[in-house]
Design a protein around this motif. Sequence first.
Motif, mmCIF file in Angstrom:
data_model
loop_
_atom_site.group_PDB
_atom_site.id
_atom_site.type_symbol
_atom_site.label_atom_id
_atom_site.label_comp_id
_atom_site.label_asym_id
_atom_site.label_seq_id
_atom_site.Cartn_x
_atom_site.Cartn_y
_atom_site.Cartn_z
ATOM 1 N N LYS A 34 -36.881 56.547 8.861
ATOM 2 C CA LYS A 34 -35.503 56.966 8.602
ATOM 3 C C LYS A 34 -35.186 58.114 9.557
ATOM 4 O O LYS A 34 -35.799 59.177 9.520
ATOM 5 N N VAL A 35 -34.218 57.883 10.437
ATOM 6 C CA VAL A 35 -33.794 58.903 11.390
ATOM 7 C C VAL A 35 -32.737 59.781 10.740
ATOM 8 O O VAL A 35 -31.744 59.278 10.213
ATOM 9 N N ASP A 36 -32.957 61.067 10.735
ATOM 10 C CA ASP A 36 -31.985 62.013 10.201
ATOM 11 C C ASP A 36 -31.203 62.656 11.340
ATOM 12 O O ASP A 36 -31.723 62.827 12.455
ATOM 13 N N ALA A 37 -29.970 62.994 11.057
ATOM 14 C CA ALA A 37 -29.109 63.609 12.073
ATOM 15 C C ALA A 37 -29.682 64.952 12.517
ATOM 16 O O ALA A 37 -30.237 65.711 11.708
ATOM 17 N N ASP A 38 -29.570 65.212 13.818
ATOM 18 C CA ASP A 38 -29.950 66.502 14.408
ATOM 19 C C ASP A 38 -31.436 66.805 14.217
ATOM 20 O O ASP A 38 -31.835 67.967 14.096
ATOM 21 N N ARG A 39 -32.243 65.747 14.208
ATOM 22 C CA ARG A 39 -33.674 65.941 14.095
ATOM 23 C C ARG A 39 -34.359 65.176 15.232
ATOM 24 O O ARG A 39 -33.882 64.126 15.659
ATOM 25 N N GLU A 40 -35.460 65.721 15.728
ATOM 26 C CA GLU A 40 -36.182 65.139 16.863
ATOM 27 C C GLU A 40 -37.503 64.562 16.373
ATOM 28 O O GLU A 40 -38.246 65.219 15.638
ATOM 29 N N TYR A 41 -37.783 63.299 16.809
ATOM 30 C CA TYR A 41 -39.002 62.608 16.377
ATOM 31 C C TYR A 41 -39.814 62.205 17.607
ATOM 32 O O TYR A 41 -39.281 61.610 18.551
ATOM 33 N N GLU B 43 -33.692 69.642 15.796
ATOM 34 C CA GLU B 43 -33.312 69.882 17.177
ATOM 35 C C GLU B 43 -32.800 71.316 17.334
ATOM 36 O O GLU B 43 -32.067 71.828 16.488
ATOM 37 N N ARG B 44 -33.173 71.933 18.426
ATOM 38 C CA ARG B 44 -32.792 73.323 18.667
ATOM 39 C C ARG B 44 -31.362 73.392 19.192
ATOM 40 O O ARG B 44 -30.980 72.662 20.114
ATOM 41 N N GLU B 45 -30.568 74.266 18.606
ATOM 42 C CA GLU B 45 -29.230 74.547 19.116
ATOM 43 C C GLU B 45 -29.272 75.929 19.767
ATOM 44 O O GLU B 45 -29.576 76.929 19.110
ATOM 45 N N TRP B 46 -28.975 75.976 21.032
ATOM 46 C CA TRP B 46 -29.133 77.206 21.796
ATOM 47 C C TRP B 46 -27.824 77.989 21.869
ATOM 48 O O TRP B 46 -26.758 77.407 22.076
ATOM 49 N N ALA C 25 -35.087 79.503 30.404
ATOM 50 C CA ALA C 25 -34.521 79.933 29.125
ATOM 51 C C ALA C 25 -33.651 78.824 28.533
ATOM 52 O O ALA C 25 -33.108 77.973 29.245
ATOM 53 N N ARG C 26 -33.549 78.841 27.202
ATOM 54 C CA ARG C 26 -32.707 77.904 26.450
ATOM 55 C C ARG C 26 -33.137 76.455 26.677
ATOM 56 O O ARG C 26 -32.326 75.551 26.769
ATOM 57 N N ASN C 27 -34.461 76.261 26.778
ATOM 58 C CA ASN C 27 -35.014 74.920 26.897
ATOM 59 C C ASN C 27 -36.171 74.762 25.924
ATOM 60 O O ASN C 27 -36.891 75.723 25.614
ATOM 61 N N SER C 28 -36.341 73.522 25.449
ATOM 62 C CA SER C 28 -37.447 73.196 24.552
ATOM 63 C C SER C 28 -38.480 72.373 25.322
ATOM 64 O O SER C 28 -38.135 71.404 26.000
ATOM 65 N N ARG D 225 -49.720 67.300 30.036
ATOM 66 C CA ARG D 225 -48.377 66.837 30.403
ATOM 67 C C ARG D 225 -47.338 67.766 29.779
ATOM 68 O O ARG D 225 -47.445 68.134 28.602
ATOM 69 N N LEU D 226 -46.349 68.137 30.581
ATOM 70 C CA LEU D 226 -45.222 68.952 30.131
ATOM 71 C C LEU D 226 -44.025 68.028 29.943
ATOM 72 O O LEU D 226 -43.581 67.370 30.889
ATOM 73 N N VAL D 227 -43.497 67.952 28.725
ATOM 74 C CA VAL D 227 -42.367 67.076 28.396
ATOM 75 C C VAL D 227 -41.170 67.959 28.064
ATOM 76 O O VAL D 227 -41.255 68.846 27.203
ATOM 77 N N THR D 228 -40.050 67.717 28.736
ATOM 78 C CA THR D 228 -38.837 68.491 28.478
ATOM 79 C C THR D 228 -37.953 67.758 27.482
ATOM 80 O O THR D 228 -38.111 66.554 27.238
ATOM 81 N N ALA D 229 -36.987 68.477 26.933
ATOM 82 C CA ALA D 229 -36.048 67.867 25.993
ATOM 83 C C ALA D 229 -35.247 66.761 26.666
ATOM 84 O O ALA D 229 -34.839 65.796 26.027
ATOM 85 N N ALA D 230 -35.036 66.887 27.990
ATOM 86 C CA ALA D 230 -34.279 65.872 28.723
ATOM 87 C C ALA D 230 -35.102 64.622 29.002
ATOM 88 O O ALA D 230 -34.565 63.606 29.442
#
Length: 444
Positions: free
Chosen positions: A94-101, A121-124, A205-208, A227-232
């Motif tokens: 179940k995917v919830d809004a504004d959450r990262e899986y 999910e982080r809001e910057w 800055a302001r990156n996950s 491995r470095l994985v960015t939010a993008a």
Amino acid sequence: MIKRLLCLAALLAAGCAEDSALPNPTGKGLIRAINAIPASPAVSFRIEERQLDTLAYKAASPGSRYDDFDYNFNFDAVLEAGTGATRIASIPLKVDADREYTLVLTGDLTAPDVLVWDIDEREWDETETVFELRFSHLAESLGEVDVYLAPADVDPVAGAAIGTLTYGEILPPVDLTTEQKVLTVTSSGNPADVLYRTVALTYSARNSYLLAVFDSDESDVAPLSVRLVTAAGSVTALPDVRYPPNIRFVQAAASMPAADIYTDELLTSPIVANHAFGDITGDIAIAAGEEDLTYTAAGNAGAVLLEEGITTSSGTNNNLVVFETTTGTLDTRYYVPDRRSISIYARMSLFHGASNHGNQNIYAVDADQPITELLPRFAIGYSNLSGTLALEPGSYDLYATPTNSKTPVAGPTRLDLLAGDVVEVFLLDTVNPATAQFSIVTAP
């Protein structure tokens, strides 16, 4: 007729009312996957039956956003060479809004487990000057570890770790300032036992960011890989700075005399001596970064034959091939070979270094089988490197023919392969300009 139209209108209205009863999404969540099964073939990651990405070992998919509904996420892979894909894992979520899986495929290829790491999910805020970091442990060979992130001049000390974790775990996010930092992994409770260390890196800055440590594969020099994985969704390999790169030298230029190869400016001590046509060295350690190579006539440092600059990264394997151009001058081809072993089949790549021969068709046929009625595995031009060819375990004969002919210029050359084997093949000239030869190197 009027009654029929009224009935049709009523049915359409009822249908619209039924559609309006369907649930409406309240937002979207982000989904990504990581393949953490060593030596696995590429794994297909799907939402229901829709393909999202194809993941090699240590790869992560870009994040995809989906409405906050229930889904089945599926993983498919080929379990036996020469067969179709099999569904190896499926997980309802179940995917919830504004959450990262993050769905992590672990364990054995025939019966894997799927870990689920989820977080809001982080809001910057535009005024924030920190970045967010999560570190995960996906190296089966390791026990419990401590993780440090500090300036380059700060050594790990007891009590300074950002966290401790075991295989399959991920640390809660931490906010850190953006000046350059070195990531260090040590045995748990023993900061002097360094298992892995990066160069100094600057995080924005302001990156996950998500950092994952894996067991290395055959393309790596060090025993661990991060491995470095960015939010993008970008994925970057971070090699262990303590392990210098290796380089393999290949001499494919028949017109070039035997040579000594130097990396020092004063040409005092060659790293390779008497490198003659057809020679292929083993892996030789060199310094990371920019490196100037000088080829001189063997035993005569004053007779410079070739100068070449390369740039290498820590912990990588590299190849450098010297070949003759069509105008008769010397040139080089520098590349990072793919030596990654796959558990279910063998892999082969080929460099075409035979200057007397143009475009070639390359055949890999069952042993003692003629090529008359068969298609080539691939075509390749002079001084080019092929992609990696997957082959079922077995015995093969290699042939090279001009693209418009079935008459071999090289082969048959026998190639006996087991599952997991990785071979690099070099097509080279012979003393007879009408023929060529295969040189085969098995990855260590």
